[in-house]
Design a protein around this motif. Sequence first.
Motif, PDB file in Angstrom:
ATOM      1  N   MET A 197     -14.366 -19.768 -68.823  1.00 37.09           N
ATOM      2  CA  MET A 197     -13.514 -18.916 -67.992  1.00 37.09           C
ATOM      3  C   MET A 197     -12.170 -18.672 -68.672  1.00 37.09           C
ATOM      4  SD  MET A 197     -15.584 -18.349 -65.662  1.00 37.09           S
ATOM      5  CE  MET A 197     -15.458 -18.017 -63.940  1.00 37.09           C
ATOM      6  N   MET A 208     -11.946 -10.143 -65.518  1.00 38.62           N
ATOM      7  CA  MET A 208     -11.984 -11.413 -64.811  1.00 38.62           C
ATOM      8  C   MET A 208     -11.518 -11.253 -63.374  1.00 38.62           C
ATOM      9  SD  MET A 208     -13.269 -13.806 -66.427  1.00 38.62           S
ATOM     10  CE  MET A 208     -12.779 -15.487 -66.068  1.00 38.62           C
ATOM     11  N   GLU A 209     -10.421 -10.535 -63.243  1.00 38.71           N
ATOM     12  CA  GLU A 209      -9.862 -10.302 -61.917  1.00 38.71           C
ATOM     13  C   GLU A 209     -10.900  -9.634 -61.023  1.00 38.71           C
ATOM     14  OE1 GLU A 209      -6.235 -11.000 -61.752  1.00 38.71           O
ATOM     15  OE2 GLU A 209      -6.771 -11.121 -59.635  1.00 38.71           O
ATOM     16  N   TYR A 210     -11.591  -8.658 -61.599  1.00 39.31           N
ATOM     17  CA  TYR A 210     -12.568  -7.890 -60.827  1.00 39.31           C
ATOM     18  C   TYR A 210     -13.929  -8.542 -60.761  1.00 39.31           C
ATOM     19  CZ  TYR A 210      -9.373  -4.107 -60.131  1.00 39.31           C
ATOM     20  OH  TYR A 210      -8.301  -3.365 -59.726  1.00 39.31           O
ATOM     21  N   THR A 211     -14.015  -9.772 -61.261  1.00 38.63           N
ATOM     22  CA  THR A 211     -15.261 -10.503 -61.079  1.00 38.63           C
ATOM     23  C   THR A 211     -15.003 -11.620 -60.083  1.00 38.63           C
ATOM     24  OG1 THR A 211     -15.703  -9.982 -63.379  1.00 38.63           O
ATOM     25  CG2 THR A 211     -17.175 -11.541 -62.369  1.00 38.63           C
ATOM     26  N   GLY A 212     -13.903 -11.511 -59.377  1.00 37.33           N
ATOM     27  CA  GLY A 212     -13.629 -12.457 -58.312  1.00 37.33           C
ATOM     28  C   GLY A 212     -13.030 -13.757 -58.769  1.00 37.33           C
ATOM     29  N   VAL A 213     -12.395 -13.737 -59.944  1.00 32.34           N
ATOM     30  CA  VAL A 213     -11.825 -14.975 -60.462  1.00 32.34           C
ATOM     31  C   VAL A 213     -10.330 -14.997 -60.217  1.00 32.34           C
ATOM     32  CG1 VAL A 213     -11.384 -16.285 -62.558  1.00 32.34           C
ATOM     33  CG2 VAL A 213     -13.587 -15.185 -62.236  1.00 32.34           C
ATOM     34  N   ASN A 214      -9.839 -16.123 -59.779  1.00 33.77           N
ATOM     35  CA  ASN A 214      -8.406 -16.282 -59.580  1.00 33.77           C
ATOM     36  C   ASN A 214      -7.767 -16.587 -60.926  1.00 33.77           C
ATOM     37  OD1 ASN A 214      -5.816 -16.895 -58.875  1.00 33.77           O
ATOM     38  ND2 ASN A 214      -6.367 -18.296 -57.222  1.00 33.77           N
ATOM     39  N   ALA A 217      -4.719 -18.947 -61.293  1.00 32.15           N
ATOM     40  CA  ALA A 217      -4.987 -20.372 -61.160  1.00 32.15           C
ATOM     41  C   ALA A 217      -5.504 -20.955 -62.467  1.00 32.15           C
ATOM     42  CB  ALA A 217      -5.988 -20.612 -60.036  1.00 32.15           C
ATOM     43  N   TYR A 218      -6.400 -20.223 -63.121  1.00 33.07           N
ATOM     44  CA  TYR A 218      -6.914 -20.703 -64.401  1.00 33.07           C
ATOM     45  C   TYR A 218      -5.830 -20.755 -65.457  1.00 33.07           C
ATOM     46  CZ  TYR A 218     -11.827 -20.822 -63.034  1.00 33.07           C
ATOM     47  OH  TYR A 218     -13.018 -21.149 -62.439  1.00 33.07           O
TER      48      TYR A 218
ATOM     49  N   TYR C  76      -9.097 -10.623 -56.014  1.00 29.62           N
ATOM     50  CA  TYR C  76     -10.215 -11.475 -56.408  1.00 29.62           C
ATOM     51  C   TYR C  76     -10.959 -11.999 -55.189  1.00 29.62           C
ATOM     52  CZ  TYR C  76      -6.951 -15.361 -55.591  1.00 29.62           C
ATOM     53  OH  TYR C  76      -6.056 -16.226 -55.050  1.00 29.62           O
ATOM     54  N   ILE C  79     -13.338  -9.309 -54.121  1.00 29.52           N
ATOM     55  CA  ILE C  79     -14.526  -9.338 -54.957  1.00 29.52           C
ATOM     56  C   ILE C  79     -15.453 -10.453 -54.515  1.00 29.52           C
ATOM     57  CG2 ILE C  79     -15.384  -9.479 -57.310  1.00 29.52           C
ATOM     58  CD1 ILE C  79     -13.576  -7.169 -57.028  1.00 29.52           C
ATOM     59  N   GLN C  80     -14.884 -11.591 -54.211  1.00 33.38           N
ATOM     60  CA  GLN C  80     -15.704 -12.726 -53.791  1.00 33.38           C
ATOM     61  C   GLN C  80     -16.473 -12.415 -52.513  1.00 33.38           C
ATOM     62  OE1 GLN C  80     -16.552 -15.747 -54.883  1.00 33.38           O
ATOM     63  NE2 GLN C  80     -15.404 -15.737 -56.796  1.00 33.38           N
ATOM     64  N   PHE C  93     -16.587  -8.406 -71.898  1.00 35.60           N
ATOM     65  CA  PHE C  93     -15.889  -9.352 -72.760  1.00 35.60           C
ATOM     66  C   PHE C  93     -16.401  -9.171 -74.182  1.00 35.60           C
ATOM     67  CE2 PHE C  93     -14.047 -11.236 -69.122  1.00 35.60           C
ATOM     68  CZ  PHE C  93     -15.031 -11.347 -68.159  1.00 35.60           C
ATOM     69  N   ALA C 108     -18.616 -17.215 -61.564  1.00 40.78           N
ATOM     70  CA  ALA C 108     -17.657 -16.819 -60.537  1.00 40.78           C
ATOM     71  C   ALA C 108     -18.339 -16.804 -59.175  1.00 40.78           C
ATOM     72  CB  ALA C 108     -17.073 -15.451 -60.860  1.00 40.78           C
ATOM     73  N   LYS C 113     -13.765 -18.614 -56.747  1.00 39.85           N
ATOM     74  CA  LYS C 113     -12.659 -18.011 -57.478  1.00 39.85           C
ATOM     75  C   LYS C 113     -11.975 -18.959 -58.441  1.00 39.85           C
ATOM     76  CE  LYS C 113      -9.497 -18.888 -53.653  1.00 39.85           C
ATOM     77  NZ  LYS C 113     -10.371 -19.343 -52.549  1.00 39.85           N
ATOM     78  N   PHE C 114     -12.060 -20.224 -58.190  1.00 40.22           N
ATOM     79  CA  PHE C 114     -11.378 -21.159 -59.082  1.00 40.22           C
ATOM     80  C   PHE C 114     -11.976 -22.536 -58.926  1.00 40.22           C
ATOM     81  CE2 PHE C 114      -8.281 -23.005 -61.634  1.00 40.22           C
ATOM     82  CZ  PHE C 114      -7.672 -24.073 -60.994  1.00 40.22           C
TER      83      PHE C 114
END
Lengths: 357, 315, 254
Positions: A197, A208-214, A217-218, C76, C79-80, C93, C108, C113-114
């Motif tokens: 990630m 990443m943002e649009y794949t639901g990832v925060n 936070a990462y 995000y 999206i989730q 990527f 994901a 999300k995290f």
Amino acid sequence: MSNPIQDTRQNTRMREFVLIVSFAVIVILGPFWLPVIGGYEALATKIVIWCIFALGFDILLGFTGYLSFGHAAFFGISAYVTGVMLRDVSGEILIAMPAAFAASLIAAVFIGFITLRRTGIYFAILTLAFAQMLHAAALSSILQKWTGGDNGLTMDTKPSLLGLEMQGLTVFYFSSIFLIIMFVIARQIRRSSFGLMLRAIKENPMRMEYTGVNVQAYKLSAFVISAMYAGLAGSLMVIYEPYVATKFLNWTTSGEVVIMSVMGGVNTLIGPMIGATFMLYFENVVQGVIGEQWKLVLGLIFVLVVIFLPGGFMDGFNRIRRLFGTKADPRRHNVPDKPQRASDIYDRKNTAGDYAD
Amino acid sequence: MDVNAIFLQVVTGLQSGALYALVALGLSLIFGTLGVVNFAHGALYAIAAYAAVVISTNVGSFLLAIVVVPPILFLVGIVLERGLIRYFYDRPHTDQILVTFGLALVIEETLKWIFGANNVPFALPEWGQGQTIFYSAIDKIPPVPIFQEAPQIWMPFIDGFIAYPTWRLLLVVVSLVTVLGLFALLQFTRFGLVVRAGMRDPQMLRFLGINITQRFAIVFGIGAMIAGIAGVFGGPITQVAPTVAMELLVPSFLVVVIGGMGSMPGALIAAVLLGLCLSFSAEVSWLQQIIIYLVAVVVLLVRPRGLLGKKGVAE
Amino acid sequence: MDAKPLLEVRGVSKSFGGLKALNDVNLSIAEGTTHAIIGPNGAGKSTLLNCLIGLLHVDSGSVTFDGKPLKGVKPYEIIQRGIARVFQTPQIFPGMSLMQNVAIAALARQDGKFKVNPHITLDAGHPAMEQAEYNLQRVGLADFRYGDAEHLSRGDKRRLELAICLAAEAKLLLLDEPTAGMSRHDTNRTIDLLKEIAETGITKVVIEHDMHVVFSLAKRISVLAQGAIIAEGAPEEVRGNPKVREAYLGGSHE
């Protein structure tokens, strides 16, 4: 009937184990092979400490793609807290080190939270600004009675671990154990989904943002982790040599870790450690040969690497390997803020392998 | 606080702001036109300061230094751009930071090698020494030769008279002249027109067939030259030592960022603002030491693109 | 068609300064359909999309997805909840392998999300890798699974992007000009793939300029012009609508 997945797993675990053990052996034997090339025992300890610093820095720069010019802040905070604890509270490092750790953790969360709201050059400058602020604060009249101001923090205490006096080779082995552990951790991060990630954030944060990832936070996790490495290094530095120089908080220290990481090759973990070794070797051994101009020569090498060998020494090794037929791709940029092709120290074979690579 | 104290602090603020303004202006010009983040800019200042001190002490004429050093820096700028910087236009910003940072390091170490690590004393020329008197009424000036013969500036609202180092005022004047000169160049010449258009929309220019890259070398040269002017006049104030390169770069960079990357008026405003913050916080020494960074952090968080920055530039 | 609307846009307006980009827009996207949004340039399609995805805050009105309002929810998070987005230029990527690309989306989905779980090694047996394999098969890219995403053609990058969206197990797929810049051949392949995906019951909102794509895929079309919906209905209805002709000043390119 063999299970291909299990076989692959076995293979990769075997490879990983061999890597770790080889690394551990090279590190532990440092005091023996270093003098052969002109170094000396104490230098081995310094190298180990900076390797820890550079390793963590790679997690932020190489993995996540954020160039911080202010990591001296964590190195320095940890060093000063360790120093103050050793001088004023107790020579027992089991008290000093956790205190320093806590201090740099708090600083990392605070500074990271603020600075990571920006990217690229703004992020770099914000981190620089914070570090310089701390540097100025350490020199200021208010904190002088703790930090020793311009002269740095000196102490009469001899640090000890549960009665074992921390000096000479003892410090070396103590630090080496940390380095090996931190290396294993860094390797594990790289091979984990968490690490993937982080590296994906470097490749394409928007995706990443649009794949639901925060993403924030990462990013903050990577920042804090790298700051922890820096803090550990700072703490060990004071145990190695019970003196805290103000330059520990200065941009020069931040600059040094940047140079080592880039020179060695970011995103490879091994690269920055090679860079650290190279730089310290240069400073302490080569200086004896060519005198005061060692830094000039080092600077020139750094510039040449940035221009012609963006992937650092690791990329250089790969290119040489390519000449001999193995597949390894040259790197185009040092640190992308546009997407780029990541390069690994392992070949990217077109077969199943360690997926995290 | 009385009027005199305030006036003094304002003038001091303008003076420290003036130096940052010059360095920041060059930085901003280069970033706005070429899109390059030049970490070596402080080193250019250092080169100028050293050149100036060498010329003025060995040849004995400070005036010669004023005339000769800026053009030297202009040439240095062009050589740097053609020889190194232009290969980095297509590379990410962070690569630019790294190579210019490396360059700054090399320049700093070279200067250390040639001149040693210590401060090289830089004496003010005779005509630049001494004080200038600000006065509210001519009879307020004490009948002492030093004051009577010094340059006198009428400043109606102060109380009595104030003496201020002439050289520092000169720096403010020089900065102003340089700024105006740059402004005139950009506003009233064809070259300036192309540069300004290039700052706003480089792709459009390329599309129109105007070769902006030729002009890049000149722009970089101009940026370096401005740093050169700063070095000549600022050298006696900031001291001439290899470390001065980075010492000046960090606050200047903060000025550029606060003002907004790529905005020259922004850089100027930010420089003056920071100069004033510095001088007004002089009484609280711990605050003065960190105020630049504090302001930078606050501004960057509240208004990320800076005071006058363009949106979406390197955010 | 009485399916409960998956996405409901009610009275959404959005202004930028003096410019009213969206003016009282109403949309009802039924679950399982493919709904196209068309309109001349500057009509506000991108703005609408950005409002749906939470990137822009609406001035008035509401957007409800799957019964829950999207007001104030972070992108995000949105999206989730099951929305996926495809960009005009395929966003993937580049420096990673195809497997890794899709695995990221699967992760994901699985980890949320995290999640800080560095102790879990991402190796052959990891469920995310299985998901990656599966979805690459679905879009027909499984042969290149270990290659670098960077080297794919634009059409294949689009496929990869779709695989990423599928791995995210989205309920609603927002497609922002999915065939922009593609050759005829690639466009047709993309249409075929999108039709296949539609069979899984996924809901699609497509913003498109290419009318061939629109008429091949959409069950329902909304026409956006100058920030307002000027027509809506089945493709045939919209085709014959004089207001639509007028808005385009000369009609579609078929």
